[in-house]
Design a protein around this motif. Structure first.
Motif, PDB file in Angstrom:
ATOM      1  N   GLN A 127       0.823  -1.203   0.000  1.00  0.00           N
ATOM      2  CA  GLN A 127       0.000   0.000   0.000  1.00  0.00           C
ATOM      3  C   GLN A 127       0.865   1.265   0.000  1.00  0.00           C
ATOM      4  O   GLN A 127       0.582   2.220  -0.735  1.00  0.00           O
ATOM      5  N   ASP A 128       1.920   1.251   0.798  1.00  0.00           N
ATOM      6  CA  ASP A 128       2.813   2.419   0.840  1.00  0.00           C
ATOM      7  C   ASP A 128       3.502   2.649  -0.505  1.00  0.00           C
ATOM      8  O   ASP A 128       3.710   3.799  -0.914  1.00  0.00           O
ATOM      9  N   SER A 129       3.851   1.547  -1.186  1.00  0.00           N
ATOM     10  CA  SER A 129       4.515   1.695  -2.492  1.00  0.00           C
ATOM     11  C   SER A 129       3.580   2.344  -3.500  1.00  0.00           C
ATOM     12  O   SER A 129       4.017   3.133  -4.355  1.00  0.00           O
ATOM     13  N   LEU A 130       2.285   2.029  -3.413  1.00  0.00           N
ATOM     14  CA  LEU A 130       1.310   2.677  -4.289  1.00  0.00           C
ATOM     15  C   LEU A 130       1.235   4.170  -3.986  1.00  0.00           C
ATOM     16  O   LEU A 130       1.225   5.006  -4.906  1.00  0.00           O
ATOM     17  N   ASP A 131       1.213   4.521  -2.715  1.00  0.00           N
ATOM     18  CA  ASP A 131       1.157   5.939  -2.340  1.00  0.00           C
ATOM     19  C   ASP A 131       2.377   6.696  -2.857  1.00  0.00           C
ATOM     20  O   ASP A 131       2.259   7.829  -3.364  1.00  0.00           O
ATOM     21  N   LEU A 132       3.549   6.084  -2.744  1.00  0.00           N
ATOM     22  CA  LEU A 132       4.776   6.725  -3.233  1.00  0.00           C
ATOM     23  C   LEU A 132       4.743   6.898  -4.747  1.00  0.00           C
ATOM     24  O   LEU A 132       5.178   7.933  -5.276  1.00  0.00           O
ATOM     25  N   ALA A 133       4.239   5.882  -5.431  1.00  0.00           N
ATOM     26  CA  ALA A 133       4.144   5.960  -6.893  1.00  0.00           C
ATOM     27  C   ALA A 133       3.196   7.067  -7.322  1.00  0.00           C
ATOM     28  O   ALA A 133       3.507   7.854  -8.230  1.00  0.00           O
ATOM     29  N   ILE A 134       2.043   7.152  -6.678  1.00  0.00           N
ATOM     30  CA  ILE A 134       1.058   8.164  -7.041  1.00  0.00           C
ATOM     31  C   ILE A 134       1.621   9.568  -6.821  1.00  0.00           C
ATOM     32  O   ILE A 134       1.385  10.487  -7.624  1.00  0.00           O
ATOM     33  N   ALA A 135       2.391   9.736  -5.752  1.00  0.00           N
ATOM     34  CA  ALA A 135       2.963  11.052  -5.455  1.00  0.00           C
ATOM     35  C   ALA A 135       3.878  11.543  -6.570  1.00  0.00           C
ATOM     36  O   ALA A 135       4.057  12.757  -6.745  1.00  0.00           O
ATOM     37  N   LEU A 136       4.446  10.609  -7.340  1.00  0.00           N
ATOM     38  CA  LEU A 136       5.345  10.978  -8.434  1.00  0.00           C
ATOM     39  C   LEU A 136       4.628  11.114  -9.776  1.00  0.00           C
ATOM     40  O   LEU A 136       5.263  11.410 -10.787  1.00  0.00           O
ATOM     41  N   ALA A 137       3.317  10.907  -9.782  1.00  0.00           N
ATOM     42  CA  ALA A 137       2.542  11.008 -11.027  1.00  0.00           C
ATOM     43  C   ALA A 137       2.220  12.473 -11.316  1.00  0.00           C
ATOM     44  O   ALA A 137       1.060  12.893 -11.395  1.00  0.00           O
ATOM     45  N   GLU A 138       3.270  13.265 -11.459  1.00  0.00           N
ATOM     46  CA  GLU A 138       3.178  14.706 -11.684  1.00  0.00           C
ATOM     47  C   GLU A 138       3.486  15.020 -13.150  1.00  0.00           C
ATOM     48  O   GLU A 138       4.343  14.373 -13.758  1.00  0.00           O
ATOM     49  N   ALA A 236      -5.740  10.240 -12.176  1.00  0.00           N
ATOM     50  CA  ALA A 236      -5.692  11.226 -13.258  1.00  0.00           C
ATOM     51  C   ALA A 236      -4.497  12.150 -13.045  1.00  0.00           C
ATOM     52  O   ALA A 236      -4.260  12.622 -11.929  1.00  0.00           O
ATOM     53  N   ILE A 237      -3.748  12.388 -14.129  1.00  0.00           N
ATOM     54  CA  ILE A 237      -2.676  13.376 -14.086  1.00  0.00           C
ATOM     55  C   ILE A 237      -3.307  14.727 -14.419  1.00  0.00           C
ATOM     56  O   ILE A 237      -3.891  14.899 -15.492  1.00  0.00           O
ATOM     57  N   THR A 238      -3.222  15.685 -13.506  1.00  0.00           N
ATOM     58  CA  THR A 238      -3.805  17.006 -13.732  1.00  0.00           C
ATOM     59  C   THR A 238      -2.702  18.063 -13.646  1.00  0.00           C
ATOM     60  O   THR A 238      -1.586  17.792 -13.195  1.00  0.00           O
ATOM     61  N   GLU A 239      -3.034  19.265 -14.048  1.00  0.00           N
ATOM     62  CA  GLU A 239      -2.066  20.364 -13.962  1.00  0.00           C
ATOM     63  C   GLU A 239      -1.647  20.632 -12.521  1.00  0.00           C
ATOM     64  O   GLU A 239      -0.562  21.155 -12.264  1.00  0.00           O
ATOM     65  N   ASN A 240      -2.507  20.230 -11.578  1.00  0.00           N
ATOM     66  CA  ASN A 240      -2.205  20.426 -10.156  1.00  0.00           C
ATOM     67  C   ASN A 240      -1.614  19.188  -9.504  1.00  0.00           C
ATOM     68  O   ASN A 240      -1.460  19.152  -8.281  1.00  0.00           O
ATOM     69  N   GLY A 241      -1.281  18.179 -10.322  1.00  0.00           N
ATOM     70  CA  GLY A 241      -0.700  16.957  -9.777  1.00  0.00           C
ATOM     71  C   GLY A 241      -1.657  15.785  -9.906  1.00  0.00           C
ATOM     72  O   GLY A 241      -2.693  15.863 -10.570  1.00  0.00           O
ATOM     73  N   PRO A 242      -1.349  14.657  -9.247  1.00  0.00           N
ATOM     74  CA  PRO A 242      -2.177  13.464  -9.366  1.00  0.00           C
ATOM     75  C   PRO A 242      -3.466  13.591  -8.577  1.00  0.00           C
ATOM     76  O   PRO A 242      -3.498  14.149  -7.480  1.00  0.00           O
ATOM     77  N   GLU A 243      -4.546  13.076  -9.158  1.00  0.00           N
ATOM     78  CA  GLU A 243      -5.824  12.989  -8.466  1.00  0.00           C
ATOM     79  C   GLU A 243      -6.276  11.539  -8.454  1.00  0.00           C
ATOM     80  O   GLU A 243      -6.452  10.929  -9.519  1.00  0.00           O
ATOM     81  N   ILE A 244      -6.491  10.980  -7.273  1.00  0.00           N
ATOM     82  CA  ILE A 244      -6.954   9.606  -7.149  1.00  0.00           C
ATOM     83  C   ILE A 244      -8.468   9.594  -7.373  1.00  0.00           C
ATOM     84  O   ILE A 244      -9.226  10.198  -6.609  1.00  0.00           O
ATOM     85  N   LEU A 245      -8.901   8.902  -8.420  1.00  0.00           N
ATOM     86  CA  LEU A 245     -10.313   8.875  -8.770  1.00  0.00           C
ATOM     87  C   LEU A 245     -11.066   7.773  -8.046  1.00  0.00           C
ATOM     88  O   LEU A 245     -12.313   7.784  -8.050  1.00  0.00           O
ATOM     89  N   THR A 246     -10.363   6.837  -7.463  1.00  0.00           N
ATOM     90  CA  THR A 246     -11.006   5.671  -6.819  1.00  0.00           C
ATOM     91  C   THR A 246     -10.772   5.668  -5.315  1.00  0.00           C
ATOM     92  O   THR A 246     -10.652   4.618  -4.701  1.00  0.00           O
ATOM     93  N   ARG A 247     -10.715   6.843  -4.733  1.00  0.00           N
ATOM     94  CA  ARG A 247     -10.558   6.943  -3.279  1.00  0.00           C
ATOM     95  C   ARG A 247     -11.815   7.559  -2.687  1.00  0.00           C
ATOM     96  O   ARG A 247     -12.361   8.516  -3.227  1.00  0.00           O
ATOM     97  N   LEU A 248     -12.282   6.994  -1.569  1.00  0.00           N
ATOM     98  CA  LEU A 248     -13.444   7.559  -0.899  1.00  0.00           C
ATOM     99  C   LEU A 248     -13.088   8.957  -0.380  1.00  0.00           C
ATOM    100  O   LEU A 248     -12.009   9.182   0.142  1.00  0.00           O
ATOM    101  N   GLU A 249     -14.018   9.872  -0.526  1.00  0.00           N
ATOM    102  CA  GLU A 249     -13.776  11.244  -0.054  1.00  0.00           C
ATOM    103  C   GLU A 249     -13.884  11.313   1.463  1.00  0.00           C
ATOM    104  O   GLU A 249     -14.597  10.539   2.078  1.00  0.00           O
TER     105      GLU A 249
END
Length: 249
Positions: A127-138, A236-249
């Motif tokens: 799970q942590d590796s996924l979080d680290l990967a997403i943080a770099l999806a800039e 989703a890669i956005t101009e403001n960085g990564p947005e997780i579309l499958t995370r509960l708000e």
């Protein structure tokens, strides 16, 4: 060809991603010793119907179920069965939906009752590796910066990343370009751009990275019988960085 999504299309994917997250949360609450994965699959289907959504996996390439259920040494694409889950098991659940022509895809690995400390570490590291990967999806980073983040973190903890199955682009198709491996050299691969949507999904084994597919043609398991964990988000890669579309708000 990598298909860039418009803001309107990303918004449609935001909706389906929310449904995927909601349904996985409902299923997770039912994961206890004694439950069968066929019962979890039936729950996934009924929750999809409530949302006027179509399960993405059922019928895809001939796969007969809506929920992929991979216990213990199962890596991915495991079929639901009537065998009850046991205290101490872990179970990977991979689920997708399609709504208004757009797909969402996510996966979680859960403990069943009380699990060993080593199994718990496997789940946390994955799970942590996924979080680290997403943080770099800039925007401006390279795709394999994401891949390398998974590999580096996982291997630092003594585990291995699966090589035979990878993440993928996603949109109006469940699997689009590019492939998103969980291994690779940082600074390589396509440049990440706003409008790209990726299903990032580390699959991590306790032992060797080698996997094999069973005679059903779907179920992938570790060759050495070691435990495997799987976490996934649609991002989703956005101009403001990564947005997780499958995370509960």
């Amino acid at each position: 060809m990598i298909i860039l999504k418009s803001p309107l299309e990303v918004d449609k994917m935001r909706r389906v991603g929310k449904y995927v997250a909601e349904i996985l949360s409902v299923i997770a609450d039912k994961v206890t010793p004694g439950v069968t994965t066929k019962a979890l699959n039936a729950l996934a289907e009924s929750e999809a119907i409530k949302r006027n959504a179509r399960p993405a996996f059922k019928g895809y390439g001939g796969y007969p179920y809506s929920l992929c259920c991979s216990p213990n040494e199962g890596v991915v694409h495991g079929m639901p069965t009537d065998k009850p889950l046991q205290d101490g098991d872990i179970i990977s659940l991979d689920f997708g939906l399609v709504v208004n022509g757009f797909y969402g895809d996510a996966a979680i690995t859960l403990p069943v009752g009380k699990i060993s400390s080593h199994a718990a570490q496997l789940l946390q590291v994955t799970q942590d590796s996924l979080d680290l990967a997403i943080a770099l999806a800039e925007p401006g980073n390279r795709l394999h910066d994401v891949s390398n983040a998974v590999q580096k973190y996982v291997e630092q903890h003594g585990f291995s990343v699966v090589r035979d199955f990878v993440g993928h682009g996603i949109g109006t198709q469940l699997h689009e370009s590019p492939q998103v491996p969980n291994f690779g050299r940082a600074g390589t691969g396509p440049v990440l751009k706003p409008g790209m949507v990726l299903a990032i999904e580390p699959m991590v084994n306790q032992g060797n990275h080698a996997v094999k597919v069973l005679t059903d043609g779907w179920t992938a398991v570790t060759v050495d019988g070691s435990l495997s964990a799987h976490f996934e988000h649609t991002v989703a890669i956005t101009e403001n960085g990564p947005e997780i579309l499958t995370r509960l708000e």
